[in-house]
Design an enzyme around this catalytic site. Structure first.
Site, PDB file in Angstrom:
ATOM      1  N   TYR A 363      -0.495  -4.891  -3.886  1.00 56.20           N
ATOM      2  CA  TYR A 363       0.426  -3.793  -3.594  1.00 56.20           C
ATOM      3  C   TYR A 363      -0.296  -2.586  -3.016  1.00 56.20           C
ATOM      4  O   TYR A 363      -1.510  -2.536  -2.973  1.00 56.20           O
ATOM      5  CB  TYR A 363       1.294  -3.429  -4.790  1.00 56.20           C
ATOM      6  CG  TYR A 363       0.664  -3.010  -6.087  1.00 56.20           C
ATOM      7  CD1 TYR A 363      -0.635  -2.558  -6.185  1.00 56.20           C
ATOM      8  CD2 TYR A 363       1.418  -3.066  -7.254  1.00 56.20           C
ATOM      9  CE1 TYR A 363      -1.171  -2.160  -7.390  1.00 56.20           C
ATOM     10  CE2 TYR A 363       0.889  -2.677  -8.473  1.00 56.20           C
ATOM     11  CZ  TYR A 363      -0.410  -2.224  -8.530  1.00 56.20           C
ATOM     12  OH  TYR A 363      -0.931  -1.829  -9.730  1.00 56.20           O
ATOM     13  N   GLU A 364       0.486  -1.625  -2.533  1.00 55.13           N
ATOM     14  CA  GLU A 364      -0.027  -0.491  -1.739  1.00 55.13           C
ATOM     15  C   GLU A 364      -0.812  -0.998  -0.530  1.00 55.13           C
ATOM     16  O   GLU A 364      -1.819  -0.428  -0.127  1.00 55.13           O
ATOM     17  CB  GLU A 364      -0.901   0.432  -2.590  1.00 55.13           C
ATOM     18  CG  GLU A 364      -0.152   1.200  -3.657  1.00 55.13           C
ATOM     19  CD  GLU A 364       0.720   2.317  -3.108  1.00 55.13           C
ATOM     20  OE1 GLU A 364       0.674   2.567  -1.906  1.00 55.13           O
ATOM     21  OE2 GLU A 364       1.457   2.931  -3.904  1.00 55.13           O
ATOM     22  N   GLY A 365      -0.327  -2.078   0.058  1.00 55.17           N
ATOM     23  CA  GLY A 365      -0.982  -2.703   1.205  1.00 55.17           C
ATOM     24  C   GLY A 365      -1.941  -3.779   0.747  1.00 55.17           C
ATOM     25  O   GLY A 365      -2.823  -3.532  -0.076  1.00 55.17           O
TER      26      GLY A 365
END
Length: 382
Positions: A363-365
């Site tokens: 997550y968060e890229g």
């Protein structure tokens, strides 16, 4: 930059560390067993003044700097990575974007209640067909007089279902691509907003991850965050801070695993005088793991310093997030190997840390995307 915390930063860090050990640790088994959102812990965080650490005092926050906030996320994540991500998302990608991009009316309406913990925040960008490529979102916002009408859905939204305030993104002009995306502030009670399925995750039990559904959701123009078409810019600016928050979470997971190893394999005085081959092998492994954690720490705090100073930090945030999360997975995996079969049992701390670590790579890229971001920044600088 001097890589040493100031007296004020150390005091905040130590206060959060005490809070995590005395208030959070006992709640972790319940969160794990029932995947239950820790509402009581959020109340305690609020009472302790930790829900608005980097928010100015005039807006109800603690008035601390960004590094202090990152240190707090790190300390909480050593005990509960789930609570760490709840706090990180609430602060980095909901409260701070409203503070930085909101109108005076929006700031006064939302930021004090978010900073105090009276309200919980979330960030709604990811969609079923737009994960790593956020510019491909399909949720639409159509202007109808003094209102926008939103239709579409979001997935994998942290804090969804528990949050009162969402910073959400929708397409207002499809012909402009990424520059046709607009940001909005949406309250949980708004008619047309439905919480969809709650995901059952490998780790981070206790942290809600849910689908959001917008069905003819009407919000006034005053709920638009920033100018129309500036949503992608707001998202990118907010995600730099968000990624540093997740890197601090990953660092906390890795440090917690290292702490367990140090407690288990700390050589005795007699062993130092007459080291055997097994002990030497363990010490060599511990040295390598310690170096990984310390390298991650330097990247995390360097990115936090740049962000705090208002300097460009997209590359550094991506480096910190990528490296710290990769090392969290590597360190927890190595720790399980060193500790043996007991560490694979449900309920063991290392088993939980191992499961929690994996999400930080995604997550968060995803880390693959961060490698592309980093390489792109390097090539532009040549």
């Amino acid at each position: 930059m001097e890589l040493r915390l100031s007296k004020e930063q150390l005091e905040l860090q130590q206060a959060v560390r005490r809070f995590a050990k005395t208030q959070v640790a006992s709640a972790v088994p319940i969160m794990e067993l029932h995947d239950q959102f820790p509402s009581l812990l959020i109340d305690k965080l609020s009472q302790a003044g930790f829900m608005g650490i980097p928010i100015p005092k005039q807006w109800g926050g603690a008035g601390c700097d960004f590094i202090s906030y990152i240190a707090a996320v790190n300390e909480i994540s050593k005990i509960s990575a789930a609570l760490g991500v709840i706090l990180s998302v609430h602060t980095s990608v909901c409260t701070l974007p409203i503070l930085h991009y909101g109108t005076p009316a929006q700031i006064s309406r939302y930021v004090p209640k978010l900073a105090s913990g009276e309200r919980l925040g979330a960030f709604a960008l990811t969609e079923p067909h737009a994960g790593s490529d956020a510019s491909s979102i399909r949720t639409t916002a159509v202007l109808d007089g003094e209102y926008y009408v939103l239709n579409g859905s979001k997935v994998f939204i942290t804090n969804a279902g528990a949050a009162n305030v969402y910073v959400a993104f929708a397409v207002t002009d499809a012909s402009k691509g990424a520059y046709g995306i607009t940001a909005f502030i949406i309250e949980s009670e708004t008619k047309g907003l439905t919480i969809g399925r709650k995901e059952k995750k490998l780790g981070l039990h206790g942290s809600n991850t849910c689908e959001l559904i917008f069905d003819q959701l009407r919000i006034p123009v005053s709920q638009r965050l920033g100018e129309e078409g500036k949503g992608f810019t707001i998202a990118k600016g907010s995600l730099d801070g968000g990624r540093i928050g997740i890197s601090a979470q990953a660092l906390g997971i890795a440090q917690a695993a290292l702490n367990i190893l140090n407690d288990r394999f700390q050589p005795k005085a007699a062993l130092l005088l007459k080291p055997n081959q097994k002990a030497m092998h363990q010490q060599v492994k511990l040295a390598g793991i310690t170096a990984k954690v310390e390298a991650a720490r330097l990247l995390v705090y360097r990115a936090a310093y740049l962000h705090q100073e208002g300097l460009p930090c997209t590359k550094e945030a991506s480096m910190a997030k990528m490296f710290a999360s990769d090392k969290a997975v590597a360190v927890t995996s190595q720790a399980m190997q060193m500790l043996g079969s007991d560490s694979c049992l449900q309920g063991s701390t290392i088993e939980r840390l191992f499961r929690d670590a994996k999400a930080t790579q995604i997550y968060e890229g995803t880390n693959e995307i961060h490698r592309i971001v980093i390489s792109g920044k390097i090539l532009k600088s040549l």
